[in-house]
Motif scaffolding. Structure first.
Motif, PDB file in Angstrom:
ATOM      1  N   GLN A  41       0.853  -1.194   0.000  1.00 47.43           N
ATOM      2  CA  GLN A  41       0.000   0.000   0.000  1.00 47.43           C
ATOM      3  C   GLN A  41       0.883   1.236   0.000  1.00 47.43           C
ATOM      4  O   GLN A  41       1.098   1.859  -1.022  1.00 47.43           O
ATOM      5  CB  GLN A  41      -0.961  -0.010   1.188  1.00 47.43           C
ATOM      6  CG  GLN A  41      -2.039  -1.080   1.063  1.00 47.43           C
ATOM      7  CD  GLN A  41      -2.967  -1.122   2.265  1.00 47.43           C
ATOM      8  OE1 GLN A  41      -3.048  -0.204   3.059  1.00 47.43           O
ATOM      9  NE2 GLN A  41      -3.685  -2.229   2.399  1.00 47.43           N
ATOM     10  N   CYS A  42       1.450   1.576   1.163  1.00 46.62           N
ATOM     11  CA  CYS A  42       2.150   2.864   1.299  1.00 46.62           C
ATOM     12  C   CYS A  42       3.482   2.915   0.545  1.00 46.62           C
ATOM     13  O   CYS A  42       3.901   3.987   0.114  1.00 46.62           O
ATOM     14  CB  CYS A  42       2.366   3.179   2.776  1.00 46.62           C
ATOM     15  SG  CYS A  42       3.635   2.151   3.570  1.00 46.62           S
ATOM     16  N   GLN A  43       4.161   1.810   0.432  1.00 50.44           N
ATOM     17  CA  GLN A  43       5.508   1.725  -0.156  1.00 50.44           C
ATOM     18  C   GLN A  43       6.505   2.607   0.589  1.00 50.44           C
ATOM     19  O   GLN A  43       7.506   3.045   0.040  1.00 50.44           O
ATOM     20  CB  GLN A  43       5.497   2.082  -1.642  1.00 50.44           C
ATOM     21  CG  GLN A  43       4.583   1.173  -2.460  1.00 50.44           C
ATOM     22  CD  GLN A  43       4.628   1.468  -3.935  1.00 50.44           C
ATOM     23  OE1 GLN A  43       5.652   1.213  -4.575  1.00 50.44           O
ATOM     24  NE2 GLN A  43       3.545   1.989  -4.468  1.00 50.44           N
ATOM     25  N   GLY A  45       7.118   1.935   4.264  1.00 48.01           N
ATOM     26  CA  GLY A  45       7.477   1.348   5.547  1.00 48.01           C
ATOM     27  C   GLY A  45       6.524   1.610   6.682  1.00 48.01           C
ATOM     28  O   GLY A  45       6.852   1.345   7.838  1.00 48.01           O
ATOM     29  N   CYS A  47       2.756   0.871   6.578  1.00 44.87           N
ATOM     30  CA  CYS A  47       1.489   0.144   6.695  1.00 44.87           C
ATOM     31  C   CYS A  47       1.670  -1.329   7.045  1.00 44.87           C
ATOM     32  O   CYS A  47       0.746  -1.961   7.566  1.00 44.87           O
ATOM     33  CB  CYS A  47       0.681   0.280   5.406  1.00 44.87           C
ATOM     34  SG  CYS A  47       1.338  -0.662   4.007  1.00 44.87           S
ATOM     35  N   GLY A  48       2.803  -1.916   6.732  1.00 44.00           N
ATOM     36  CA  GLY A  48       3.055  -3.330   7.022  1.00 44.00           C
ATOM     37  C   GLY A  48       2.458  -4.289   6.011  1.00 44.00           C
ATOM     38  O   GLY A  48       2.558  -5.509   6.180  1.00 44.00           O
ATOM     39  N   CYS A  50       3.417  -5.149   3.107  1.00 42.25           N
ATOM     40  CA  CYS A  50       4.391  -5.896   2.301  1.00 42.25           C
ATOM     41  C   CYS A  50       5.258  -6.821   3.150  1.00 42.25           C
ATOM     42  O   CYS A  50       6.376  -7.158   2.752  1.00 42.25           O
ATOM     43  CB  CYS A  50       5.263  -4.918   1.523  1.00 42.25           C
ATOM     44  SG  CYS A  50       6.266  -3.861   2.591  1.00 42.25           S
ATOM     45  N   CYS A 102       9.220  -3.266   1.000  1.00 45.98           N
ATOM     46  CA  CYS A 102       9.455  -1.913   0.491  1.00 45.98           C
ATOM     47  C   CYS A 102      10.648  -1.239   1.159  1.00 45.98           C
ATOM     48  O   CYS A 102      11.073  -0.167   0.725  1.00 45.98           O
ATOM     49  CB  CYS A 102       8.205  -1.046   0.624  1.00 45.98           C
ATOM     50  SG  CYS A 102       7.786  -0.576   2.323  1.00 45.98           S
TER      51      CYS A 102
HETATM   52 FE1  FES Z   1       3.500  -0.233   3.374  1.00 47.63          FE
HETATM   53 FE2  FES Z   1       5.677  -1.683   2.682  1.00 47.63          FE
HETATM   54  S1  FES Z   1       3.970  -1.131   1.453  1.00 47.63           S
HETATM   55  S2  FES Z   1       5.098  -0.963   4.644  1.00 47.63           S
END
Ligand code: FES
Length: 122
Positions: A41-43, A45, A47-48, A50, A102
């Motif tokens: 999602q966030c890319q 670090g 949201c968790g 990935c 990510c």
């Molecule tokens: Fe959100 Fe890696 S995409 S923590």
């Protein structure tokens, strides 16, 4: 050259990809380049989504163990990085088993990357 094998419950079979010098970036970027369905999602670090499990297969000392501050916080909040794993990473350069794709920088290593296909679940 990095050799990265991806295995996920949402993949029909495991896939091994190779990353050459100059092609190194995050594990998530490498996965996206090869259409590996690691959730994200966030890319950044935070949201968790990935979350992956990384196993080093070549028997060499791991190179990519520097965790970003965001990765430390997100893994801790999700119960994937306790105090002893953090101390081992920071003091003995022993990589924790769970990482954020990510934030993980692909190095010249042979690794296995496991993920469930469910956001935030390895
Ligand atoms: Fe959100 Fe890696 S995409 S923590």
């Amino acid at each position: 050259m990095a050799t990265v094998t991806f295995t996920g419950l949402n993949m029909p079979k495991d896939l091994t990809v190779y990353a050459v010098a100059g092609d190194t970036g995050t594990l998530l970027a490498l996965a996206k380049k090869h259409d590996i369905p690691i959730p994200f999602q966030c890319q950044d670090g935070e949201c968790g989504s990935c979350l992956v499990k990384v196993t080093y297969l070549d028997g060499k000392t791991p190179m990519a163990i520097d965790l970003t501050e965001k990765e430390k916080v997100t893994l801790s909040v999700n119960g994937k990085l306790n105090r002893s794993l953090l101390e081992a990473a920071e003091n003995a350069h022993l990589p924790p088993p769970y990482r954020l794709a990510c934030q993980f920088i692909v190095r010249d290593e042979t690794i296995l990357v496991e993920f469930s296909g469910e956001p935030g679940v390895e």
